[in-house]
Design an enzyme around this catalytic site. Structure first.
Site, mmCIF file in Angstrom:
data_model
loop_
_atom_site.group_PDB
_atom_site.id
_atom_site.type_symbol
_atom_site.label_atom_id
_atom_site.label_comp_id
_atom_site.label_asym_id
_atom_site.label_seq_id
_atom_site.Cartn_x
_atom_site.Cartn_y
_atom_site.Cartn_z
ATOM 1 N N ASP A 195 3.884 -0.157 2.132
ATOM 2 C CA ASP A 195 5.205 0.601 1.777
ATOM 3 C C ASP A 195 5.120 2.127 0.893
ATOM 4 O OD1 ASP A 195 4.768 -0.167 -0.930
ATOM 5 O OD2 ASP A 195 6.103 -1.593 -0.739
ATOM 6 N N HIS A 227 -16.381 -2.173 14.003
ATOM 7 C CA HIS A 227 -16.138 -3.687 13.878
ATOM 8 C C HIS A 227 -15.859 -3.763 12.403
ATOM 9 C CE1 HIS A 227 -17.422 -7.973 14.943
ATOM 10 N NE2 HIS A 227 -15.921 -7.921 14.670
#
Length: 131
Positions: free
Chosen positions: A28, A20
Site C-alpha cells: 500500500d 524461480h
C-alpha cells in the site's frame, strides 16, 4: 511499442527478470520499504492504482507459486483477503504478524507501491515456473 499487459517499463523489466523462488512485494501507499529494495512507485493519488488492479495486472504476467500475508488482514480487511484467495487458488499461503512481515520484506527482489489506503493490503509473492 508494447500495447498490452504491464506498460510500466520498470515494472515489466523487474517481472521479466524474476527467477524461480524470487520474492517481490505489492504494498500500500504507506508500506515502509526497507533500504536497498528497489521500488516501483505506481502511486498517483489515494487509491490509484488500487491493490486489486495492481495484483490483477501482475498475476496476468507472472507465474506465482506462493504468497505471504500479514495475519492482521484476516480480521481487518476480510474482503481483500477473500479477493487474494480467489486470485491465487491452490497456491501456498503463509501468514506472519505484520511487524514480522515488514522485517521479512527486506528479502524481496523489488517492491511495488500502490495507492491503496485500506488496512494491510500487502503481499509478498514468490515466483514459480511454468512447465
Amino acid at each position: 511499442m508494447k500495447k498490452k499487459g504491464i506498460l510500466n517499463a520498470q515494472l515489466a523489466g523487474y517481472i521479466a527478470a524474476l527467477g524461480h523462488k524470487d520474492m517481490f512485494l505489492i504494498g500500500d501507499a504507506g508500506m515502509p520499504i526497507p533500504k536497498g529494495v528497489p521500488i516501483v512507485d505506481l502511486v498517483l493519488t489515494a487509491n490509484v492504482p488500487t491493490f486489486k488492479q495492481t495484483l490483477d495486472a501482475v498475476l496476468a504476467e507472472t507465474e506465482v507459486e506462493g504468497y505471504i500475508l500479514a495475519d492482521e488482514i484476516k480480521d481487518n480487511n476480510p474482503d481483500l483477503f477473500d479477493y487474494i484467495k480467489k486470485s491465487l487458488p491452490d497456491k501456498e499461503c503463509e501468514f506472519m504478524p505484520h511487524v514480522d512481515f515488514k522485517k521479512f520484506s527486506a528479502n524481496v527482489k523489488f517492491a511495488i507501491r500502490t495507492g491503496e489506503f485500506t488496512p494491510y493490503p500487502n503481499i509478498i509473492l514468490r515466483a514459480g515456473v511454468v512447465f
